[in-house]
Design a protein around this motif. Sequence first.
Motif, PDB file in Angstrom:
ATOM      1  N   ARG A 124       0.839  -1.195   0.000  1.00 41.41           N
ATOM      2  CA  ARG A 124       0.000   0.000   0.000  1.00 41.41           C
ATOM      3  C   ARG A 124       0.877   1.249   0.000  1.00 41.41           C
ATOM      4  O   ARG A 124       1.803   1.371   0.803  1.00 41.41           O
ATOM      5  N   ILE A 125       0.574   2.196  -0.892  1.00 43.53           N
ATOM      6  CA  ILE A 125       1.334   3.440  -1.023  1.00 43.53           C
ATOM      7  C   ILE A 125       0.443   4.604  -0.612  1.00 43.53           C
ATOM      8  O   ILE A 125      -0.698   4.731  -1.083  1.00 43.53           O
ATOM      9  N   THR A 126       0.979   5.427   0.274  1.00 44.17           N
ATOM     10  CA  THR A 126       0.234   6.587   0.773  1.00 44.17           C
ATOM     11  C   THR A 126       1.055   7.847   0.533  1.00 44.17           C
ATOM     12  O   THR A 126       2.277   7.863   0.763  1.00 44.17           O
ATOM     13  N   ALA A 127       0.386   8.882   0.071  1.00 42.76           N
ATOM     14  CA  ALA A 127       1.055  10.175  -0.154  1.00 42.76           C
ATOM     15  C   ALA A 127       0.437  11.233   0.745  1.00 42.76           C
ATOM     16  O   ALA A 127      -0.772  11.213   1.017  1.00 42.76           O
ATOM     17  N   TYR A 128       1.298  12.178   1.207  1.00 43.94           N
ATOM     18  CA  TYR A 128       0.863  13.275   2.071  1.00 43.94           C
ATOM     19  C   TYR A 128       1.307  14.582   1.399  1.00 43.94           C
ATOM     20  O   TYR A 128       2.459  14.695   0.940  1.00 43.94           O
ATOM     21  N   TRP A 129       0.440  15.571   1.361  1.00 42.27           N
ATOM     22  CA  TRP A 129       0.752  16.818   0.668  1.00 42.27           C
ATOM     23  C   TRP A 129       0.056  17.989   1.330  1.00 42.27           C
ATOM     24  O   TRP A 129      -0.811  17.818   2.207  1.00 42.27           O
ATOM     25  N   PHE A 130       0.454  19.176   0.899  1.00 40.14           N
ATOM     26  CA  PHE A 130      -0.229  20.415   1.267  1.00 40.14           C
ATOM     27  C   PHE A 130      -0.719  21.066  -0.011  1.00 40.14           C
ATOM     28  O   PHE A 130       0.040  21.237  -0.972  1.00 40.14           O
ATOM     29  N   ASP A 131      -1.990  21.451  -0.015  1.00 39.45           N
ATOM     30  CA  ASP A 131      -2.579  22.227  -1.109  1.00 39.45           C
ATOM     31  C   ASP A 131      -2.844  23.617  -0.536  1.00 39.45           C
ATOM     32  O   ASP A 131      -3.884  23.853   0.080  1.00 39.45           O
ATOM     33  N   GLY A 132      -1.864  24.534  -0.727  1.00 42.14           N
ATOM     34  CA  GLY A 132      -1.918  25.791  -0.010  1.00 42.14           C
ATOM     35  C   GLY A 132      -1.613  25.516   1.444  1.00 42.14           C
ATOM     36  O   GLY A 132      -0.559  24.990   1.787  1.00 42.14           O
ATOM     37  N   ASN A 133      -2.551  25.848   2.306  1.00 45.70           N
ATOM     38  CA  ASN A 133      -2.384  25.556   3.730  1.00 45.70           C
ATOM     39  C   ASN A 133      -3.229  24.367   4.177  1.00 45.70           C
ATOM     40  O   ASN A 133      -3.356  24.103   5.372  1.00 45.70           O
ATOM     41  N   THR A 134      -3.810  23.660   3.203  1.00 44.78           N
ATOM     42  CA  THR A 134      -4.703  22.534   3.539  1.00 44.78           C
ATOM     43  C   THR A 134      -3.961  21.218   3.357  1.00 44.78           C
ATOM     44  O   THR A 134      -3.497  20.912   2.258  1.00 44.78           O
ATOM     45  N   PRO A 135      -3.824  20.419   4.438  1.00 44.21           N
ATOM     46  CA  PRO A 135      -3.145  19.130   4.300  1.00 44.21           C
ATOM     47  C   PRO A 135      -4.052  18.117   3.596  1.00 44.21           C
ATOM     48  O   PRO A 135      -5.283  18.189   3.660  1.00 44.21           O
ATOM     49  N   GLY A 136      -3.445  17.174   2.930  1.00 46.93           N
ATOM     50  CA  GLY A 136      -4.190  16.109   2.267  1.00 46.93           C
ATOM     51  C   GLY A 136      -3.404  14.812   2.330  1.00 46.93           C
ATOM     52  O   GLY A 136      -2.182  14.799   2.493  1.00 46.93           O
ATOM     53  N   ALA A 137      -4.123  13.711   2.189  1.00 45.42           N
ATOM     54  CA  ALA A 137      -3.486  12.387   2.204  1.00 45.42           C
ATOM     55  C   ALA A 137      -4.405  11.419   1.488  1.00 45.42           C
ATOM     56  O   ALA A 137      -5.633  11.551   1.526  1.00 45.42           O
TER      57      ALA A 137
END
Length: 735
Positions: A71-84
């Motif tokens: 399983r592959i999981t990615a974590y990011w920021f879109d502006g100031n909003t975190p996402g995963a």
Amino acid sequence: MIRAFHRCPGLLALALVTILALSGAALSVFPAAERLASPQAEAGLSVATLAARIQAAYPGVEQIRRQPSGRITAYWFDGNTPGAAVIDPATGQGVASADPNRAQRWLTRLHRSLFLGDGGRIAMAAGAASMLALSLSGAVLVARRVGGWRRWFGRLRGPLAGRVHVEIARLAVIGLLLSSASGLWMSASTFDLLPDGGSPPAFPTEVSGATGVAPDRMPVLQQTPLATLRELSFPAPGDPTDVFTLKTDRGTGYLDQGSGELRGWADLTGWSRVSETLYMLHTGQGAALLGLVLGLMALGVPVMGATGVLIWHAGRRGRPRIRGNQPAGRAETILLVGSEGGSTWGFAATLHAALTAGGQRVHIGPMSGFAPGRYAQAQRIILLAATYGDGAAPASAKGFLDRLRDTDGTRAIPLAVLGFGDRSFPAYCAFAKAVAQEASAKGWPELMPFDSIDRQSPQDFARWGRALGQVLGLDLALAHQPVLPKTATLTLISRRDYGAEVQAPAAILRFALPRVSVWQRLSRGGFARFSAGDLIGILPEGSAVPRLYSLASGRRDGFIEIVVRRHPGGLASSQLTALAPGDRVTAFLRRNPAFRPGRGRTPLILIGAGTGIGPLAGFVRGNARRRPIHLFFGLRDPQSDFFYDEELLGWREAGRLTRLVTAVSRAERPHHVQDALRGEAAEIVRLIRGGARVMVCGGRDMATGVADALAEILAPAGLSPAALKAGGRYVEDVY
């Protein structure tokens, strides 16, 4: 000692170990489910290609993680909003939420700490230690019970709870050892009780200061297969001094974000690899199938806990409480008991009390615990030994003869053997006699000549006690009151009479099933479970000694049935054959696991005469699967004592009985059952060569004649009753 070491953690930590096992079994499902649900990467995909795909979909990506399941999981920021999100490696797009499964998170907290923080973690570590102790001691006890490690999967006998307990233990013990040992390792790691497994490389102080090299252009990432990735962390946006951090199953390194060059690397240490392997074994992460197998094994823990409690309860009930029992090292007299059903312990308790009252320091224990090296002050050893089945050691004397053979008698402690049995059985006190012979052969001095107690006779025991008292210079009065198993009241509902014409009155007596308590249903004790061939004990009025009768029915038949012939002067048989419907008797159940038809489709050869037809008829009645059964039945007169005549014909028509051969002893030409066997010699040989099992029930003389006849029949084929007995294919229930 080992038995006590096994029992104490089991009883004290039962609830904790059960929670640990059940929650662990439930958690073992998640790695397999995660692997099935997660999109898997194509073969040969590199970390560089995956990073480029994810960065294209999520420009603000900060970290990529790969679980052992793939399983592959990615974590990011879109502006100031975190996402995963869970990533499809083929597209780099998110396909599922990365939020942890609530049920899994709840079970993990329960499993690790009982929701109690560090205190709970310590408690669960204690539970893992208890499970480890139980697994190790249990493995030793299983080996003892089956006769050694080489016979690990040997045939079991004894009560159902004990057999279930051992069957599960010998299948699950390896998994429980792995789970408990790895769990303790992880607990120790949590509390920093283990050495440091290594540290990452020093953070680079010299970097290019440039930015902007795409991950798919970095040689190190191009050469790193996705299957080895654990984590890739991106540098902080706008910080030229930061680097990429790459973690694989080989180690950890830093990559310059301006040149893609490797700026530092540290291999995974051997200690870290051991820790990760134990983590994999415990959680199933990276070995989903193994995790499921370990989880399945863990499900055996609550069953073993329940059966263990039943075994402990039965042991406490079977053994009387001994007051003033001295340690073995301080005792003058050592009393060792070999008992199967528990009755011999009662005699031992009476003797212990009398010797203690006479000023002796006495230790009492099972024969299986025989350890001459511990008897520092012993002046005598007294063995009270029953016999199981056809001369075998009873439950509490397993391994005694082996220990006795390993000694040489040089301690010169005088030894006496008292056997307990029933003279109506061919192997009367056979085990006790074998013990006495082996002790003499090994040079142990004789305290008293071998003696025996027939049918638990208090009079025989008192006579022996007076002889022992003379040897010891004590006035021993052994007034033993046998402690009977828990009894039930049986009500006669019908009877069929036979044998009047041949001056041998007999009857088939059918009793209603007694009421069974909730506890008996759960523990399958008393009359909650019984089979044809088991025994019921009847205590006749005016006697303290019960009489045993073989059952002709099982619990599923809905009644209790026995076949009784009245013997001149027979107290129990006279009272039973005088019963009228509605009359009651007091009885108890005794298992007889050695006399069972067994499972499978191999043919049965049932041989009986007179009232010995009882359990054999029960086997035929219960043959719903139409196993081939060949019944040889000896009777006196078909018009007088043809027990079950109508039923046998009906069972034959229904396919439950393959063949019926009768032998009439009071015909014009007397014919006994052994004669009927000789007349069917070719068929007998054919059946036995095909794996048939022989079961004999009836009088001792008949059984001896049958054995002689079968020896003649089988000799030309290179077979014998002795060989069949050794293989468990020839069993007797004789009286």
